[in-house]
Scaffold this motif. Structure first.
Motif, PDB file in Angstrom:
ATOM      1  N   ASP A   1      -3.470  -6.572   3.031  1.00 34.19           N
ATOM      2  CA  ASP A   1      -2.886  -7.663   3.880  1.00 34.19           C
ATOM      3  C   ASP A   1      -1.886  -6.479   4.649  1.00 34.19           C
ATOM      4  OD1 ASP A   1      -2.494 -10.322   4.904  1.00 34.19           O
ATOM      5  OD2 ASP A   1      -0.514 -10.074   4.203  1.00 34.19           O
ATOM      6  N   PHE A   2      -2.618  -6.643   6.062  1.00 33.72           N
ATOM      7  CA  PHE A   2      -1.982  -5.460   6.735  1.00 33.72           C
ATOM      8  C   PHE A   2      -0.070  -6.360   7.456  1.00 33.72           C
ATOM      9  CE2 PHE A   2      -0.677  -5.123  11.068  1.00 33.72           C
ATOM     10  CZ  PHE A   2      -0.456  -3.482  11.368  1.00 33.72           C
ATOM     11  N   GLU A   3      -0.473  -7.518   7.072  1.00 30.72           N
ATOM     12  CA  GLU A   3       1.408  -8.045   7.485  1.00 30.72           C
ATOM     13  C   GLU A   3       2.611  -7.361   5.864  1.00 30.72           C
ATOM     14  OE1 GLU A   3       4.164 -11.931   8.592  1.00 30.72           O
ATOM     15  OE2 GLU A   3       1.558 -12.144   8.901  1.00 30.72           O
ATOM     16  N   ALA A   4       2.133  -7.515   5.037  1.00 28.02           N
ATOM     17  CA  ALA A   4       3.019  -6.888   3.425  1.00 28.02           C
ATOM     18  C   ALA A   4       3.115  -5.602   3.502  1.00 28.02           C
ATOM     19  CB  ALA A   4       2.079  -7.576   2.400  1.00 28.02           C
ATOM     20  N   ALA A   5       1.702  -5.019   4.453  1.00 32.96           N
ATOM     21  CA  ALA A   5       1.276  -3.661   4.529  1.00 32.96           C
ATOM     22  C   ALA A   5       2.747  -2.915   5.505  1.00 32.96           C
ATOM     23  CB  ALA A   5       0.614  -2.585   4.155  1.00 32.96           C
ATOM     24  N   TRP A   6       2.594  -4.337   6.945  1.00 29.66           N
ATOM     25  CA  TRP A   6       3.629  -3.576   7.704  1.00 29.66           C
ATOM     26  C   TRP A   6       5.323  -3.620   7.481  1.00 29.66           C
ATOM     27  CZ3 TRP A   6       4.154  -2.269  13.551  1.00 29.66           C
ATOM     28  CH2 TRP A   6       4.543  -3.172  13.967  1.00 29.66           C
ATOM     29  N   HIS A   7       5.197  -4.403   6.393  1.00 27.08           N
ATOM     30  CA  HIS A   7       7.001  -4.648   5.882  1.00 27.08           C
ATOM     31  C   HIS A   7       7.111  -3.577   5.400  1.00 27.08           C
ATOM     32  CE1 HIS A   7       6.182  -8.859   8.031  1.00 27.08           C
ATOM     33  NE2 HIS A   7       7.239  -8.317   9.126  1.00 27.08           N
ATOM     34  N   LEU A   8       6.025  -2.802   4.556  1.00 30.07           N
ATOM     35  CA  LEU A   8       6.604  -1.472   3.789  1.00 30.07           C
ATOM     36  C   LEU A   8       7.672  -0.522   4.458  1.00 30.07           C
ATOM     37  CD1 LEU A   8       4.506  -1.934   0.859  1.00 30.07           C
ATOM     38  CD2 LEU A   8       6.409  -2.362   0.721  1.00 30.07           C
ATOM     39  N   ASP A   9       7.613  -0.231   5.951  1.00 27.54           N
ATOM     40  CA  ASP A   9       7.860   0.320   6.834  1.00 27.54           C
ATOM     41  C   ASP A   9       8.770   1.264   6.221  1.00 27.54           C
ATOM     42  OD1 ASP A   9       7.260   1.378   9.800  1.00 27.54           O
ATOM     43  OD2 ASP A   9       8.751   1.536   9.356  1.00 27.54           O
ATOM     44  N   TYR A  10      10.207   0.252   6.374  1.00 28.89           N
ATOM     45  CA  TYR A  10      11.485   1.318   5.793  1.00 28.89           C
ATOM     46  C   TYR A  10      10.976   1.872   4.390  1.00 28.89           C
ATOM     47  CZ  TYR A  10      15.967   1.409   5.007  1.00 28.89           C
ATOM     48  OH  TYR A  10      17.470   2.744   4.756  1.00 28.89           O
ATOM     49  N   LEU A  11      10.817   1.175   3.573  1.00 33.18           N
ATOM     50  CA  LEU A  11      10.969   2.208   2.454  1.00 33.18           C
ATOM     51  C   LEU A  11       9.921   2.650   2.654  1.00 33.18           C
ATOM     52  CD1 LEU A  11       9.758  -1.284  -0.558  1.00 33.18           C
ATOM     53  CD2 LEU A  11      12.260   0.264  -0.062  1.00 33.18           C
ATOM     54  N   ARG A  12       8.369   3.129   3.043  1.00 34.23           N
ATOM     55  CA  ARG A  12       7.527   4.303   2.437  1.00 34.23           C
ATOM     56  C   ARG A  12       8.696   5.413   3.882  1.00 34.23           C
ATOM     57  NH1 ARG A  12       1.589   1.591   3.326  1.00 34.23           N
ATOM     58  NH2 ARG A  12       1.552   0.679   1.125  1.00 34.23           N
ATOM     59  N   ARG A  13       9.014   4.752   5.348  1.00 33.51           N
ATOM     60  CA  ARG A  13       9.661   6.065   5.447  1.00 33.51           C
ATOM     61  C   ARG A  13      10.824   6.823   5.282  1.00 33.51           C
ATOM     62  NH1 ARG A  13      11.272   4.500  12.173  1.00 33.51           N
ATOM     63  NH2 ARG A  13      10.097   2.204  11.457  1.00 33.51           N
TER      64      ARG A  13
ATOM     65  N   GLY B   1      10.447   7.653   1.860  1.00 32.56           N
ATOM     66  CA  GLY B   1      10.136   8.142   1.557  1.00 32.56           C
ATOM     67  C   GLY B   1       9.695   7.764  -0.080  1.00 32.56           C
ATOM     68  N   SER B   2       9.600   6.792   0.111  1.00 31.06           N
ATOM     69  CA  SER B   2       8.811   5.545  -1.174  1.00 31.06           C
ATOM     70  C   SER B   2       7.816   5.386  -0.907  1.00 31.06           C
ATOM     71  CB  SER B   2       9.716   4.274  -0.993  1.00 31.06           C
ATOM     72  OG  SER B   2       8.736   3.336  -2.518  1.00 31.06           O
ATOM     73  N   PHE B   3       6.407   6.128  -1.989  1.00 37.55           N
ATOM     74  CA  PHE B   3       5.357   5.511  -2.421  1.00 37.55           C
ATOM     75  C   PHE B   3       4.689   4.046  -2.605  1.00 37.55           C
ATOM     76  CE2 PHE B   3       6.031  10.203  -2.081  1.00 37.55           C
ATOM     77  CZ  PHE B   3       4.632  10.673  -1.722  1.00 37.55           C
ATOM     78  N   LYS B   4       5.813   3.314  -2.161  1.00 40.73           N
ATOM     79  CA  LYS B   4       5.100   1.699  -2.639  1.00 40.73           C
ATOM     80  C   LYS B   4       4.223   1.072  -2.434  1.00 40.73           C
ATOM     81  CE  LYS B   4       7.275  -2.840  -2.974  1.00 40.73           C
ATOM     82  NZ  LYS B   4       7.019  -2.980  -4.440  1.00 40.73           N
ATOM     83  N   GLY B   5       2.626   1.401  -2.480  1.00 40.55           N
ATOM     84  CA  GLY B   5       1.395   0.497  -2.184  1.00 40.55           C
ATOM     85  C   GLY B   5       0.744   1.818  -2.262  1.00 40.55           C
ATOM     86  N   ILE B   6       0.933   3.233  -2.368  1.00 40.70           N
ATOM     87  CA  ILE B   6       0.333   3.909  -1.875  1.00 40.70           C
ATOM     88  C   ILE B   6       0.093   4.829  -3.424  1.00 40.70           C
ATOM     89  CG2 ILE B   6       0.302   6.595  -0.741  1.00 40.70           C
ATOM     90  CD1 ILE B   6       2.639   5.597   0.987  1.00 40.70           C
ATOM     91  N   ILE B   7      -1.363   5.149  -3.590  1.00 42.77           N
ATOM     92  CA  ILE B   7      -2.026   5.946  -4.906  1.00 42.77           C
ATOM     93  C   ILE B   7      -2.741   7.183  -3.966  1.00 42.77           C
ATOM     94  CG2 ILE B   7      -1.234   4.124  -5.924  1.00 42.77           C
ATOM     95  CD1 ILE B   7      -4.846   3.279  -5.676  1.00 42.77           C
ATOM     96  N   GLY B   8      -3.095   7.657  -5.123  1.00 44.58           N
ATOM     97  CA  GLY B   8      -3.495   8.813  -4.357  1.00 44.58           C
ATOM     98  C   GLY B   8      -3.719  10.125  -4.063  1.00 44.58           C
ATOM     99  N   LEU B   9      -1.586  10.336  -3.302  1.00 46.24           N
ATOM    100  CA  LEU B   9      -1.341  11.842  -2.661  1.00 46.24           C
ATOM    101  C   LEU B   9      -0.490  12.476  -3.735  1.00 46.24           C
ATOM    102  CD1 LEU B   9      -0.312   9.627   0.973  1.00 46.24           C
ATOM    103  CD2 LEU B   9      -2.758  10.959   0.156  1.00 46.24           C
ATOM    104  N   SER B  10      -0.610  13.732  -3.115  1.00 46.02           N
ATOM    105  CA  SER B  10       0.511  14.256  -4.571  1.00 46.02           C
ATOM    106  C   SER B  10       2.041  13.706  -4.202  1.00 46.02           C
ATOM    107  CB  SER B  10      -0.039  16.121  -4.145  1.00 46.02           C
ATOM    108  OG  SER B  10       0.912  15.946  -2.785  1.00 46.02           O
TER     109      SER B  10
ATOM    110  N   SER C   1       5.690   8.367   4.837  1.00 44.51           N
ATOM    111  CA  SER C   1       6.122   8.301   5.706  1.00 44.51           C
ATOM    112  C   SER C   1       4.987   8.155   6.734  1.00 44.51           C
ATOM    113  CB  SER C   1       7.505   8.986   6.736  1.00 44.51           C
ATOM    114  OG  SER C   1       6.429   9.904   7.024  1.00 44.51           O
ATOM    115  N   HIS C   2       3.738   9.148   6.624  1.00 44.16           N
ATOM    116  CA  HIS C   2       2.943   8.690   8.040  1.00 44.16           C
ATOM    117  C   HIS C   2       2.227   7.245   7.767  1.00 44.16           C
ATOM    118  CE1 HIS C   2       0.084   9.898   4.433  1.00 44.16           C
ATOM    119  NE2 HIS C   2      -1.078   9.864   4.939  1.00 44.16           N
ATOM    120  N   MET C   3       2.287   6.506   6.333  1.00 43.43           N
ATOM    121  CA  MET C   3       1.641   5.259   5.895  1.00 43.43           C
ATOM    122  C   MET C   3       3.138   4.472   6.358  1.00 43.43           C
ATOM    123  SD  MET C   3      -0.584   6.110   2.581  1.00 43.43           S
ATOM    124  CE  MET C   3      -1.803   4.418   2.119  1.00 43.43           C
ATOM    125  N   ALA C   4       3.889   4.195   6.973  1.00 41.86           N
ATOM    126  CA  ALA C   4       4.521   3.969   7.773  1.00 41.86           C
ATOM    127  C   ALA C   4       3.893   2.949   9.072  1.00 41.86           C
ATOM    128  CB  ALA C   4       6.031   3.794   8.030  1.00 41.86           C
TER     129      ALA C   4
END
Length: 292
Positions: free
Chosen positions: A118-130, A132-141, A147-150
């Motif tokens: 869901d885009f809206e749910a991913a949109w609201h992970l902005d602060y965490l990913r910015r 440094g959190s990998f919440k909801g992100i897989i397959g990256l080293s 933050s490029h997925m914030a």
């Protein structure tokens, strides 16, 4: 030799289309690796210098192009390019953040790095990913940049252009809006050629590249990826084509859903000042973006 033309970004803003156009021009060398990520790589380690330069070994006096689209996003890449490359030219592709953000989210679902459907749910992970959190992100080293997925942060194009112009003279930047690519490809290409100082009177196929592609089921895609990884760990190298067939059947061309009206209003609040900044820096009236 280093390339001298940089399609610096932004992602999902028509960079692949412009790269495809330039690759058809006899005066331009475009390597098969569109995004070498030598000056910045959000996915992990940067490409080594020798390997990077080897990509352009066959340029033979032609203008050479690097289309690593996260260059604009990076805080250091543009500065490093200007210190390394003599007289670089920058092409910056731009798009309304109201369509760029969901398009990027959809692309990340396609590549398998985004697990939040869901885009809206991913949109609201902005602060965490910015942060440094990998919440909801897989397959990256582990040394990738989440933050490029914030999606709020990534689509602040005004702030990114302002940073670019601290290091680059305005005359060395060509701003290309996706709406112009779509509505007037021939004139957009002519202006691009004038900017690079190459002949615009060449035959070009103006077909759009990199159309929106998605999965019928993201859950099935992840299951197939897991099965493929397990197959490798078990030492099974025989290829029956079954997993590939399932992947192909699960693939589809479709448009991503647009944000809800409530989220659109939130996005207007988030992007309003940045759009005004981008309009000021590019000299382009962008009020219609806010009226989306």
């Amino acid at each position: 030799m280093y390339p001298d033309i940089f399609i610096a970004g932004a992602p999902k803003c028509g960079t692949t289309t412009l790269y495809d156009w330039l690759a058809q021009h006899p005066a331009v060398f475009a390597p098969d690796t569109k995004e070498p990520h030598h000056f910045f790589n959000p996915y992990g380690p940067k490409m080594e210098r020798d390997r990077y330069l080897a990509l352009y070994a066959d340029a033979r006096g032609r203008r050479a192009v690097d289309a690593s689209v996260w260059t604009l996003f990076s805080e250091t890449a543009v500065s490093d390019i200007t210190k390394t490359v003599q007289s670089p030219k920058f092409i910056v592709c731009l798009r309304s953040p109201f369509t760029m953000a969901p398009s990027l989210h959809y692309q990340k679902l396609w590549t398998g790095h985004e697990t939040v459907d869901d885009f809206e749910a991913a949109w609201h992970l902005d602060y965490l990913r910015r942060a440094g959190s990998f919440k909801g992100i897989i397959g990256l080293s582990g040394d990738a940049d989440p933050s490029h997925m914030a999606y709020q942060y990534t689509c602040m194009l005004g702030a990114q252009v302002k940073r670019l112009l601290r290091h680059v003279d305005r005359k060395d930047v060509y701003f290309c809006f996706l709406e112009d690519v779509s509505s007037d490809a021939a004139n957009t290409f002519r202006r691009l050629c004038d900017f690079i100082n190459i002949d615009s009177e060449v035959a070009i196929n103006f077909g759009a590249a990199n159309p929106a592609t998605g999965w019928r089921s993201n859950r099935l895609r992840r299951m197939l990826d897991i099965l493929s990884a397990l197959k490798g760990k078990m030492g099974i190298h025989r290829n029956t084509g079954l997993l590939r067939a399932f992947h192909k059947a699960n693939k589809t061309n479709r448009k991503y859903p647009l944000p809800s009206p409530a989220l659109m209003q939130e996005m207007r609040t988030v992007f309003r000042e940045d759009i005004a900044l981008l309009a000021q820096l590019t000299g382009r009236d962008l009020d219609h973006w806010l009226a989306f």
